[in-house]
Design a protein around this motif. Structure first.
Motif, PDB file in Angstrom:
ATOM      1  N   ALA A 154     -21.620 -19.423  37.747  1.00  0.00           N
ATOM      2  CA  ALA A 154     -20.976 -18.973  36.509  1.00  0.00           C
ATOM      3  C   ALA A 154     -21.073 -17.462  36.374  1.00  0.00           C
ATOM      4  N   VAL A 155     -20.204 -16.933  35.522  1.00  0.00           N
ATOM      5  CA  VAL A 155     -20.302 -15.552  35.057  1.00  0.00           C
ATOM      6  C   VAL A 155     -20.746 -15.608  33.602  1.00  0.00           C
ATOM      7  N   VAL A 156     -21.905 -15.018  33.305  1.00  0.00           N
ATOM      8  CA  VAL A 156     -22.357 -14.887  31.917  1.00  0.00           C
ATOM      9  C   VAL A 156     -21.883 -13.530  31.406  1.00  0.00           C
ATOM     10  N   SER A 157     -21.234 -13.521  30.243  1.00  0.00           N
ATOM     11  CA  SER A 157     -20.678 -12.273  29.720  1.00  0.00           C
ATOM     12  C   SER A 157     -21.116 -12.038  28.282  1.00  0.00           C
ATOM     13  N   TRP A 158     -21.033 -10.803  27.858  1.00  0.00           N
ATOM     14  CA  TRP A 158     -21.356 -10.394  26.494  1.00  0.00           C
ATOM     15  C   TRP A 158     -20.627  -9.093  26.201  1.00  0.00           C
ATOM     16  N   TRP A 159     -20.768  -8.595  24.984  1.00  0.00           N
ATOM     17  CA  TRP A 159     -20.111  -7.339  24.647  1.00  0.00           C
ATOM     18  C   TRP A 159     -21.054  -6.413  23.898  1.00  0.00           C
ATOM     19  N   VAL A 160     -20.710  -5.128  23.948  1.00  0.00           N
ATOM     20  CA  VAL A 160     -21.461  -4.085  23.251  1.00  0.00           C
ATOM     21  C   VAL A 160     -20.483  -3.290  22.405  1.00  0.00           C
ATOM     22  N   LEU A 161     -20.802  -3.139  21.129  1.00  0.00           N
ATOM     23  CA  LEU A 161     -19.996  -2.310  20.234  1.00  0.00           C
ATOM     24  C   LEU A 161     -20.575  -0.903  20.167  1.00  0.00           C
ATOM     25  N   GLN A 162     -19.716   0.088  20.338  1.00  0.00           N
ATOM     26  CA  GLN A 162     -20.060   1.466  19.989  1.00  0.00           C
ATOM     27  C   GLN A 162     -19.414   1.717  18.635  1.00  0.00           C
ATOM     28  N   LEU A 163     -20.225   1.843  17.598  1.00  0.00           N
ATOM     29  CA  LEU A 163     -19.662   1.893  16.250  1.00  0.00           C
ATOM     30  C   LEU A 163     -19.250   3.282  15.802  1.00  0.00           C
ATOM     31  N   ASP A 164     -19.831   4.338  16.363  1.00  0.00           N
ATOM     32  CA  ASP A 164     -19.461   5.706  15.967  1.00  0.00           C
ATOM     33  C   ASP A 164     -18.889   6.449  17.155  1.00  0.00           C
ATOM     34  N   SER A 165     -18.124   7.487  16.873  1.00  0.00           N
ATOM     35  CA  SER A 165     -17.428   8.213  17.938  1.00  0.00           C
ATOM     36  C   SER A 165     -18.391   8.986  18.833  1.00  0.00           C
ATOM     37  N   GLU A 166     -19.545   9.396  18.307  1.00  0.00           N
ATOM     38  CA  GLU A 166     -20.495  10.173  19.108  1.00  0.00           C
ATOM     39  C   GLU A 166     -21.296   9.304  20.070  1.00  0.00           C
ATOM     40  N   ILE A 169       0.850  -1.188   0.000  1.00  0.00           N
ATOM     41  CA  ILE A 169       0.000   0.000   0.000  1.00  0.00           C
ATOM     42  C   ILE A 169       0.887   1.240   0.000  1.00  0.00           C
ATOM     43  N   PRO A 170       0.441   2.307  -0.665  1.00  0.00           N
ATOM     44  CA  PRO A 170       1.313   3.480  -0.819  1.00  0.00           C
ATOM     45  C   PRO A 170       1.495   4.297   0.448  1.00  0.00           C
ATOM     46  N   SER A 171       0.539   4.249   1.345  1.00  0.00           N
ATOM     47  CA  SER A 171       0.624   5.085   2.541  1.00  0.00           C
ATOM     48  C   SER A 171      -0.192   4.458   3.658  1.00  0.00           C
ATOM     49  N   ARG A 172      -0.036   4.983   4.849  1.00  0.00           N
ATOM     50  CA  ARG A 172      -0.839   4.524   5.979  1.00  0.00           C
ATOM     51  C   ARG A 172      -2.310   4.899   5.758  1.00  0.00           C
ATOM     52  N   ALA A 173      -3.200   4.109   6.329  1.00  0.00           N
ATOM     53  CA  ALA A 173      -4.633   4.329   6.143  1.00  0.00           C
ATOM     54  C   ALA A 173      -5.160   5.346   7.149  1.00  0.00           C
ATOM     55  N   ASP A 174      -6.157   6.112   6.704  1.00  0.00           N
ATOM     56  CA  ASP A 174      -6.797   7.118   7.560  1.00  0.00           C
ATOM     57  C   ASP A 174      -7.932   6.524   8.385  1.00  0.00           C
ATOM     58  N   VAL A 175      -8.528   5.464   7.845  1.00  0.00           N
ATOM     59  CA  VAL A 175      -9.711   4.880   8.484  1.00  0.00           C
ATOM     60  C   VAL A 175      -9.549   3.360   8.540  1.00  0.00           C
ATOM     61  N   LEU A 176      -9.907   2.779   9.660  1.00  0.00           N
ATOM     62  CA  LEU A 176      -9.940   1.326   9.804  1.00  0.00           C
ATOM     63  C   LEU A 176     -11.382   0.877   9.947  1.00  0.00           C
ATOM     64  N   VAL A 177     -11.808  -0.039   9.067  1.00  0.00           N
ATOM     65  CA  VAL A 177     -13.097  -0.717   9.249  1.00  0.00           C
ATOM     66  C   VAL A 177     -12.788  -2.202   9.381  1.00  0.00           C
ATOM     67  N   SER A 178     -13.311  -2.814  10.401  1.00  0.00           N
ATOM     68  CA  SER A 178     -12.951  -4.212  10.634  1.00  0.00           C
ATOM     69  C   SER A 178     -13.974  -4.874  11.533  1.00  0.00           C
ATOM     70  N   GLU A 179     -14.163  -6.179  11.324  1.00  0.00           N
ATOM     71  CA  GLU A 179     -15.027  -6.968  12.197  1.00  0.00           C
ATOM     72  C   GLU A 179     -14.359  -8.324  12.374  1.00  0.00           C
ATOM     73  N   ILE A 180     -13.439  -8.376  13.340  1.00  0.00           N
ATOM     74  CA  ILE A 180     -12.714  -9.616  13.645  1.00  0.00           C
ATOM     75  C   ILE A 180     -13.006  -9.978  15.105  1.00  0.00           C
ATOM     76  N   LEU A 181     -14.281 -10.194  15.377  1.00  0.00           N
ATOM     77  CA  LEU A 181     -14.739 -10.415  16.733  1.00  0.00           C
ATOM     78  C   LEU A 181     -15.367 -11.795  16.856  1.00  0.00           C
ATOM     79  N   ASP A 182     -15.091 -12.473  17.970  1.00  0.00           N
ATOM     80  CA  ASP A 182     -15.802 -13.715  18.261  1.00  0.00           C
ATOM     81  C   ASP A 182     -16.702 -13.476  19.461  1.00  0.00           C
ATOM     82  N   SER A 183     -17.329 -14.530  19.958  1.00  0.00           N
ATOM     83  CA  SER A 183     -18.277 -14.368  21.058  1.00  0.00           C
ATOM     84  C   SER A 183     -17.613 -13.816  22.311  1.00  0.00           C
ATOM     85  N   GLU A 184     -16.329 -14.129  22.500  1.00  0.00           N
ATOM     86  CA  GLU A 184     -15.594 -13.605  23.655  1.00  0.00           C
ATOM     87  C   GLU A 184     -15.066 -12.212  23.393  1.00  0.00           C
TER      88      GLU A 184
END
Length: 738
Positions: free
Chosen positions: A337-349, A197-212
């Motif tokens: 047991a401990v039941v766990s989950w996650w929450v994504l905040q997708l935008d900065s606001e 790639i010619p330069s560093r990226a300005d924006v990262l979009v990615s979804e590399i998440l599992d249940s944990e």
């Protein structure tokens, strides 16, 4: 596969390890079994390679019938070989992945699209890591295409899995985005600025998440991206992720890990976990993905939800971290047991969220939660032993620690402290799946095994017994019951671990180690190995270490082993189980069907070209059909049985493996929408049929096989073509709808 021929629903080439033909007619369900094994490839490991002219990847294929595996090469460059490989290997592998279910998650797709449109407001360089079909890359390219700026942006997509790269190429072409996305068949840590790639990226979009959250390498991926591939203070989608937990009491969850307490009341006197050897056999100390909504009525909530960790995508994460949380108990009970989950905040606001929380959690902010999904579940962390007793209002101290790829917990009250179990307790330590631990602790199951084995031993004096599978329980049980027996355990999966385990528990179970021999040679057992004595008893559960995620009939490896041992078996050898019955039931499975349905457009991007490869159901052109896949039916969301359970065919283990044939009549007993058939194995342990172990939908410790129809069909509805109880009375229009 399912193909419609006249009035007949035909399912040829089912991946049942030789079950090569399954036919449903208006009058019967027909199957044939042949002795030719059908290797089922499993994507347990891939090794990418590259050269100047071709891209290639080594892929591990496993034949569950024999236990053999081999590395095969998937090449990119030879058109003929590429098409052949996609059909014979890649399709089968990709159909077992979560890609299709993930792409059918409308809430996920909408949340990412809204966040990308909101974040990318000018042409820039966007990096998509783990691009899959290229959906997020196309969203980013489209967002830049709407910008009022003459400067052009660019999208770089990287995907390490070659079969998925092939699909991405096709998806980009169909959507006219081939020139908008520059993709690489590489891991992101193989990309180089100035080379790829010619330069560093300005924006990262990615979804590399599992249940944990962390299991797919989120932290090291973000670390390398921030170090080598992204500008300072980049924009990211998602913006951050938060993990949450809740303390729960559940007898069901307790039985999935605490074998030592659950076997104390068993009538067989076997101790798989003897006193003083609490960690000799257990589950892996990790968070276990599970559909917790399915057991919500069996869970007593002992706390309010609490926040554990926060990970910001827009800055470099640390490899290690810890969090200390003070939790006040909301009910009396015992923390299992401990039941766990996650929450994504997708935008900065902080206006776009996506959550994997269980259904009993209500969010104070607008959050995409989606409906039932299989690609992301909640996670369960088992509290060792019997758990921690607590009273309402009592304070519990939680200490959570994360590494690059996992999270672990310590819990303590003023009176009790429970620490993470030691997963490396010496060579004799065995880690099994939670379901296998629960089976070994189930008194009904153990009683059945005890009865069946006692019946066999009544007919033999000084027997030579071979345990053909990886059953440590049967190895101990026969040594305990018959002091005059000689036991040879094949342990094809456990091997040396099985040897060390038996040595450690022999004294506690009342036998000497010379009575049980583990056959460790790679070749098959011969009369030379048995000192010319023929085998009187051949037994198994059957259970094969490492087969937990496979289709239930793939334990027919036992029949293959019995056939290979034919030369050492006595003429009057007794075999346990003596036969197996393939059972089936028509079911309504709306949530599962929706998650595997045919893809058309996803956020206006055409994905129909991936349907066959990913194993979709519904609207597929003939002769394409979706695969037969393993699922825990009890975790498949809404379900309803629509027919009587019926036997499709039987398999006689007293004889060598060979062709079989059977037919059955299907009766619909309930009104509803039929989405497919659930299939499983009932194991008949003795010749008198007095001990039968079922692995059907009501048994939660076994996975079943699911074959989804091309289209759901209304059955048993008054006035419809399917009115009546018997499939024999169904008109041909029913089958045209299949």
């Amino acid at each position: 596969m399912i193909s419609l021929l006249s009035k007949t629903l035909t399912i040829p080439s089912l991946p049942l390890l030789g079950l090569t033909h399954l036919t449903l007619t208006p009058h019967s369900l027909l199957t044939r079994f042949t002795s030719t094994p059908t290797p089922t490839p499993t994507a347990t490991q891939t090794r990418p390679m590259s050269s100047d002219s071709t891209q290639r990847v080594f892929q591990l294929k496993l034949d569950p019938l024999t236990g053999n595996s081999e590395w095969v090469i998937i090449e990119d460059g030879n058109k003929e070989k590429e098409e052949e490989t996609l059909k014979s290997s890649s399709n089968a592998l990709l159909a077992t992945t979560s890609y299709l279910d993930m792409l059918n998650d409308d809430a996920r797709n909408r949340a990412f699209r809204e966040a990308i449109d909101k974040t990318i407001t000018r042409p820039c360089h966007v990096l998509d890591i783990g691009a899959g079909t290229g959906l997020l890359s196309m969203m980013a390219a489209r967002a830049m295409g709407t910008c009022d700026d003459s400067k052009k942006g660019m999208v770089t997509a990287c995907e390490s899995y070659l079969p998925m790269v092939k699909l991405m190429r096709k998806v980009l072409h169909v959507n006219g985005m081939g020139k908008n996305v520059n993709f690489f068949n590489k891991r992101s840590d193989e990309l180089q600025v100035g080379v790829d790639i010619p330069s560093r990226a300005d924006v990262l979009v990615s979804e590399i998440l599992d249940s944990e959250l962390l299991g797919e390498g989120l932290i090291p991926t973000l670390q390398h991206a921030h170090d080598e591939l992204l500008v300072d203070n980049p924009l990211t989608v998602p913006y951050r992720a938060m993990t949450y937990g809740q303390l729960v009491e559940s007898t069901f969850l307790w039985k999935l890990h605490d074998l030592s307490k659950n076997e104390e009341e068993a009538s067989d006197s076997i101790r798989l976990v003897p006193p003083g050897l609490d960690t000799i056999l257990g589950v892996k100390t990790q968070q276990h993905p599970m559909q917790c909504d399915a057991i919500s009525k069996e869970i007593n909530l002992l706390s309010e939800p609490f926040k554990i960790f926060e990970f910001d995508f827009w800055k470099r994460p640390d490899s290690q971290g810890d969090s200390k949380v003070l939790i006040k108990a909301t009910n009396d009970g015992r923390v299992h047991a401990v039941v766990s989950w996650w929450v994504l905040q997708l935008d900065s606001e902080g206006t776009i969220f996506y959550s994997t929380a269980p259904g009993w959690i209500t969010s104070p902010v607008a959050t995409y939660t989606g409906n039932w999904r299989d690609h992301w579940k909640q996670c369960v962390w088992f509290i060792p032993g019997e758990g921690i007793p607590i009273s309402k209002g009592e304070e519990v101290h939680l200490h959570a620690v994360h590494s690059d790829t996992r999270v672990s917990y310590n819990l303590a009250t003023q009176a009790t402290e429970i620490r993470e179990g030691d997963s490396s307790s010496g060579d004799s330590h065995l880690t099994l799946s939670p379901e296998r631990i629960a089976i070994y602790g189930d008194r009904k199951w153990r009683s059945c095994m005890l009865t069946a084995l006692k019946n066999l031993l009544r007919e033999r004096v000084h027997p030579l017994c071979v345990v053909a599978d990886d059953s440590v329980f049967l190895s101990l049980l026969i040594a305990h019951l018959s002091k005059n027996s000689k036991v040879i355990a094949l342990f094809p999966g456990l091997r040396e671990r099985g040897v060390q385990y038996l040595k450690a528990v022999a004294d506690a179970n009342g036998f000497t180690t010379d009575r049980v021999e583990v056959f460790q040679k790679k070749k098959h057992l011969t009369l030379h190995d048995t000192k010319q004595k023929q085998v009187d008893l051949l037994i198994g559960e059957p259970y094969y270490y490492g087969n937990d995620g496979m289709l239930p009939w793939q334990n027919f490896r036992f029949w293959k082993e019995r056939t290979m041992l034919d030369s050492v078996l006595a003429e009057d050898v007794l075999v346990m189980p003596c036969k197996a019955m393939l059972k089936a039931c028509a079911m309504s499975l709306p949530d599962l069907w929706k998650s595997r349905r045919f893809l058309s457009k996803i956020e206006d991007f055409d994905h129909s070209i991936v349907n066959n490869t990913l194993g979709a159901c519904g609207d597929l052109p003939e002769p394409q059909e979706g695969p037969l896949l393993p699922f825990f039916i009890w975790q498949c969301g809404e379900t309803k049985e629509l027919s009587e359970t019926f036997t499709v065919m039987e398999f006689d283990f007293s004889k060598s493996i060979g062709p079989c044939y059977g037919k059955a009549q299907v009766e619909f007993t309930e009104q509803g929408m039929c989405h497919g058939f659930v299939l499983w194995i009932d194991w008949v342990m003795d010749a008198k049929n007095s001990v039968v172990l079922t692995t059907g939908p009501d048994e939660r410790y076994w996975k079943q096989g699911v074959k989804l129809l091309s289209q759901p069909v209304a059955v048993g509805v008054r006035g419809s073509n399917t009115e009546g109880r018997k499939c024999a009375n169904i008109s041909s229009s029913f089958f045209r709808n299949l």
